[in-house]
Scaffold this active site. Structure first.
Site, PDB file in Angstrom:
ATOM      1  N   GLU A 130      36.601  27.775  46.222  1.00 28.87           N
ATOM      2  CA  GLU A 130      36.773  28.830  45.221  1.00 28.87           C
ATOM      3  C   GLU A 130      35.536  28.971  44.344  1.00 28.87           C
ATOM      4  O   GLU A 130      35.175  30.069  43.922  1.00 28.87           O
ATOM      5  CB  GLU A 130      37.987  28.526  44.329  1.00 28.87           C
ATOM      6  CG  GLU A 130      39.326  28.724  45.013  1.00 28.87           C
ATOM      7  CD  GLU A 130      39.627  30.194  45.297  1.00 28.87           C
ATOM      8  OE1 GLU A 130      38.879  30.812  46.076  1.00 28.87           O
ATOM      9  OE2 GLU A 130      40.621  30.705  44.769  1.00 28.87           O
ATOM     10  N   THR A 183      35.753  38.960  41.879  1.00 29.39           N
ATOM     11  CA  THR A 183      36.304  38.040  40.880  1.00 29.39           C
ATOM     12  C   THR A 183      35.254  37.725  39.816  1.00 29.39           C
ATOM     13  O   THR A 183      35.550  37.711  38.620  1.00 29.39           O
ATOM     14  CB  THR A 183      36.783  36.738  41.557  1.00 29.39           C
ATOM     15  OG1 THR A 183      37.792  37.092  42.499  1.00 29.39           O
ATOM     16  CG2 THR A 183      37.358  35.749  40.571  1.00 29.39           C
TER      17      THR A 183
HETATM   18  N1  HSE Z   1      42.702  33.261  37.893  1.00 30.95           N
HETATM   19  C1  HSE Z   1      41.655  33.908  38.644  1.00 30.95           C
HETATM   20  C2  HSE Z   1      41.203  35.116  37.875  1.00 30.95           C
HETATM   21  C3  HSE Z   1      42.197  34.308  39.971  1.00 30.95           C
HETATM   22  O1  HSE Z   1      42.064  35.844  37.396  1.00 30.95           O
HETATM   23  O2  HSE Z   1      40.006  35.322  37.736  1.00 30.95           O
HETATM   24  C4  HSE Z   1      41.207  35.003  40.851  1.00 30.95           C
HETATM   25  O3  HSE Z   1      41.866  35.417  42.019  1.00 30.95           O
END
Ligand code: HSE
Length: 308
Positions: A130, A183
């Protein structure tokens, strides 16, 4: 089963679930990637095939490779693994594409090694993937992919994941507009500090959501699915967010939000009939836009990654 090769299904996931930015996640059951992992004499991790998406084969640049290498670094084996990835989840969709690959790789290798690592340790390895994908080693997609059901990441260092119960009648509706939201970009627009008044409202809702899951209290679940902190910033990145939210809520959605960092949106519904009603209503509204999309319903996948 030949214990030198394994085929798995690595599911899509919904992170945040409105009020739980970076801590809550849930596992979907009918959308995901497939992966074939084989033991090889050649040491290291070799990604030999990626079907469905244009992603790097270099193990140091691919989320599955990075996660697998993190696992390998904790072993003393003198062989390696080949990975084939069949991507059904589009990267940048908001339903945990990178998490599925990272979690799938470490799960499969762990099985082929006769499970030396527990699910929490696998989550830690998958988080390294990630980090490559979005710049942050968040666990709120990899944890539900590996544990199944709903999960709460209480702490990332040292990692602590709490598996939460899934109310039986809960369905998820996903609407995924085919635009890309990275993201890293949707994290960059978030404020670094938040007012205490908003933080208070938010942690009240996260506590309420946990209680609602344990007690199967759908009214409380509905009340707690509110995000005062992240969605107000991110919704500008999501096409027709407010319009779709209003339609979902008018059609008995228990709650609505951005799935992870978007652009996918999710609604929770009590029962399949309500889920279908929501799916039809929001699809009808999105048909009027020029943006291609897909919309589907899923039950909560309570077991996570499956061996095929
Ligand atoms: N918690 C993360 C965000 C998840 O919202 O940036 C990304 O898929």
């Amino acid at each position: 089963m030949d214990n030198n090769v394994i085929k798995i299904f690595a599911p899509a996931t919904v992170a945040n679930i409105a009020c739980g930015f970076d801590v809550f996640g849930l596992c979907l059951d009918n959308v995901g990637d497939e992966m074939i992992v084989k033991k090889t004499k050649k040491k290291g991790i070799h990604i030999t095939k990626i079907v469905g998406q244009d992603l790097p084969l270099d193990s140091n640049k691919n989320v599955a490779g990075v996660a697998a290498l993190a696992l390998l670094a904790e072993t003393e084996i003198d062989f390696g693994f080949e990975i084939e990835i069949y991507k059904n989840i589009k990267p940048g969709s908001g339903i945990g594409s990178s998490a599925a690959s990272a979690a799938g790789a470490v799960f499969a290798i762990n099985e082929l090694l006769n499970k030396p690592f527990n699910t929490l340790e696998l989550t830690k390895f998958a988080m390294q993937g990630e980090k490559v994908a979005g710049g942050t080693a968040h666990a709120d997609n990899v944890a539900p992919a590996l544990f199944g059901g709903f999960t709460l990441v209480r702490e990332t260092n040292p990692l602590d994941v709490i598996a939460l119960p899934s109310p039986k009648d809960l369905f998820v509706v996903i609407l995924h507009p085919q635009v890309t939201v990275k993201t890293s970009e949707s994290r960059a627009i978030l404020p670094k500090e938040i007012p205490l008044t908003l933080a208070t409202k938010q942690w009240a809702n996260t506590g309420a959501l946990v209680s609602a899951l344990y007690t199967e209290n759908y009214d409380l679940l509905s009340k707690s699915l509110v995000d005062h902190i992240v969605t107000p910033y991110r919704k500008q990145l999501i096409p027709h967010y407010e319009e779709i939210e209003a339609i979902a809520l008018a059609n008995k959605a228990l709650g609505f939000g951005i799935s992870g960092s978007g652009p996918a949106m999710f609604a929770l519904a009590k029962g399949k009939v309500n889920a279908l009603k929501i799916k039809n209503a929001i699809s009808l509204a999105f048909d009027k836009t020029t943006i291609p999309y897909n919309c589907f319903i899923s039950e909560i996948n309570t077991t996570g990654i499956k061996i095929l």
